[in-house]
Design a protein around this motif. Sequence first.
Motif, PDB file in Angstrom:
ATOM      1  N   GLN A 178       0.824  -1.207   0.000  1.00 22.24           N
ATOM      2  CA  GLN A 178       0.000   0.000   0.000  1.00 22.24           C
ATOM      3  C   GLN A 178       0.859   1.258   0.000  1.00 22.24           C
ATOM      4  N   LEU A 179       1.958   1.233   0.754  1.00 23.94           N
ATOM      5  CA  LEU A 179       2.864   2.372   0.798  1.00 23.94           C
ATOM      6  C   LEU A 179       3.513   2.600  -0.568  1.00 23.94           C
ATOM      7  N   ALA A 180       3.948   1.530  -1.204  1.00 28.76           N
ATOM      8  CA  ALA A 180       4.570   1.660  -2.532  1.00 28.76           C
ATOM      9  C   ALA A 180       3.572   2.237  -3.532  1.00 28.76           C
ATOM     10  N   LEU A 181       2.323   1.782  -3.476  1.00 28.67           N
ATOM     11  CA  LEU A 181       1.293   2.323  -4.374  1.00 28.67           C
ATOM     12  C   LEU A 181       1.040   3.800  -4.094  1.00 28.67           C
ATOM     13  N   ALA A 182       0.989   4.182  -2.839  1.00 31.43           N
ATOM     14  CA  ALA A 182       0.774   5.585  -2.484  1.00 31.43           C
ATOM     15  C   ALA A 182       1.948   6.446  -2.937  1.00 31.43           C
ATOM     16  N   GLN A 183       3.168   5.935  -2.763  1.00 32.70           N
ATOM     17  CA  GLN A 183       4.351   6.687  -3.208  1.00 32.70           C
ATOM     18  C   GLN A 183       4.352   6.832  -4.728  1.00 32.70           C
ATOM     19  N   ALA A 184       3.967   5.794  -5.438  1.00 35.76           N
ATOM     20  CA  ALA A 184       3.889   5.870  -6.902  1.00 35.76           C
ATOM     21  C   ALA A 184       2.838   6.891  -7.325  1.00 35.76           C
ATOM     22  N   GLU A 185       1.731   6.932  -6.615  1.00 31.42           N
ATOM     23  CA  GLU A 185       0.680   7.912  -6.925  1.00 31.42           C
ATOM     24  C   GLU A 185       1.169   9.334  -6.681  1.00 31.42           C
ATOM     25  N   VAL A 186       1.943   9.547  -5.615  1.00 24.77           N
ATOM     26  CA  VAL A 186       2.504  10.865  -5.333  1.00 24.77           C
ATOM     27  C   VAL A 186       3.433  11.281  -6.474  1.00 24.77           C
ATOM     28  N   VAL A 187       4.280  10.369  -6.928  1.00 26.42           N
ATOM     29  CA  VAL A 187       5.197  10.670  -8.038  1.00 26.42           C
ATOM     30  C   VAL A 187       4.395  11.000  -9.291  1.00 26.42           C
ATOM     31  N   ARG A 188       3.368  10.199  -9.580  1.00 27.46           N
ATOM     32  CA  ARG A 188       2.527  10.433 -10.760  1.00 27.46           C
ATOM     33  C   ARG A 188       1.853  11.801 -10.691  1.00 27.46           C
ATOM     34  N   LEU A 189       1.329  12.178  -9.526  1.00 30.64           N
ATOM     35  CA  LEU A 189       0.672  13.479  -9.376  1.00 30.64           C
ATOM     36  C   LEU A 189       1.662  14.623  -9.496  1.00 30.64           C
ATOM     37  N   ARG A 190       2.869  14.447  -8.977  1.00 26.63           N
ATOM     38  CA  ARG A 190       3.900  15.494  -9.099  1.00 26.63           C
ATOM     39  C   ARG A 190       4.286  15.682 -10.565  1.00 26.63           C
ATOM     40  N   LEU A 191       4.421  14.554 -11.285  1.00 28.84           N
ATOM     41  CA  LEU A 191       4.766  14.663 -12.694  1.00 28.84           C
ATOM     42  C   LEU A 191       3.669  15.373 -13.468  1.00 28.84           C
ATOM     43  N   ARG A 192       2.418  15.014 -13.164  1.00 34.49           N
ATOM     44  CA  ARG A 192       1.280  15.666 -13.828  1.00 34.49           C
ATOM     45  C   ARG A 192       1.246  17.165 -13.518  1.00 34.49           C
ATOM     46  N   LEU A 193       1.513  17.519 -12.249  1.00 37.99           N
ATOM     47  CA  LEU A 193       1.511  18.918 -11.841  1.00 37.99           C
ATOM     48  C   LEU A 193       2.623  19.679 -12.531  1.00 37.99           C
ATOM     49  N   SER A 194       3.810  19.084 -12.594  1.00 42.09           N
ATOM     50  CA  SER A 194       4.924  19.785 -13.237  1.00 42.09           C
ATOM     51  C   SER A 194       4.718  19.866 -14.750  1.00 42.09           C
ATOM     52  N   ALA A 195       4.074  18.885 -15.348  1.00 38.47           N
ATOM     53  CA  ALA A 195       3.795  18.907 -16.783  1.00 38.47           C
ATOM     54  C   ALA A 195       2.754  19.962 -17.120  1.00 38.47           C
ATOM     55  N   SER A 196       1.772  20.151 -16.249  1.00 43.31           N
ATOM     56  CA  SER A 196       0.717  21.144 -16.509  1.00 43.31           C
ATOM     57  C   SER A 196       1.184  22.563 -16.276  1.00 43.31           C
ATOM     58  N   SER A 197       2.279  22.733 -15.501  1.00 46.63           N
ATOM     59  CA  SER A 197       2.781  24.080 -15.233  1.00 46.63           C
ATOM     60  C   SER A 197       3.797  24.507 -16.282  1.00 46.63           C
ATOM     61  N   ILE A 198       4.148  23.648 -17.214  1.00 48.33           N
ATOM     62  CA  ILE A 198       5.119  23.992 -18.242  1.00 48.33           C
ATOM     63  C   ILE A 198       4.449  24.689 -19.390  1.00 48.33           C
TER      64      ILE A 198
END
Length: 128
Positions: free
Chosen positions: A108-128
């Motif tokens: 569950q922790l690994a899945l949550a960490q992967a989701e955090v990474v995915r959301l950060r990537l999405r956030l940084s991609a949308s701010s470009i």
Amino acid sequence: MKDSGRRVGGGGSSSPCAACKLLRRRCSQDCVFAPYFPAEEPHKFANVHKVFGASNVNKMLQELPELHRGDAVSSMVYEANARVRDPVYGCVGTISSLQQQIDVLQTQLALAQAEVVRLRLRLSASSI
């Protein structure tokens, strides 16, 4: 070490420790059980006796230096209580169950960490 509640010194009657009381024997001043199985806690020795036997516990305690006996008794009490609750697996059943919980939580922790990474990537991609 806990005081066993027995009167120390010569003469007079003394209250036997839980082990001697269960075994129906006289509790001597040098009783190996007395410091670890006080009269006020008879259930501790009852389970240890049921699982390991008084003779085996006596041998184990005699072979250990005094400073390690308290830890050994704590371990025996824990294992004996686990064996009474679960005669087949004892502590191993508890350890196995806890290990399964750890595995589930790590997943569950690994899945949550992967989701955090995915959301950060999405956030940084949308701010470009």
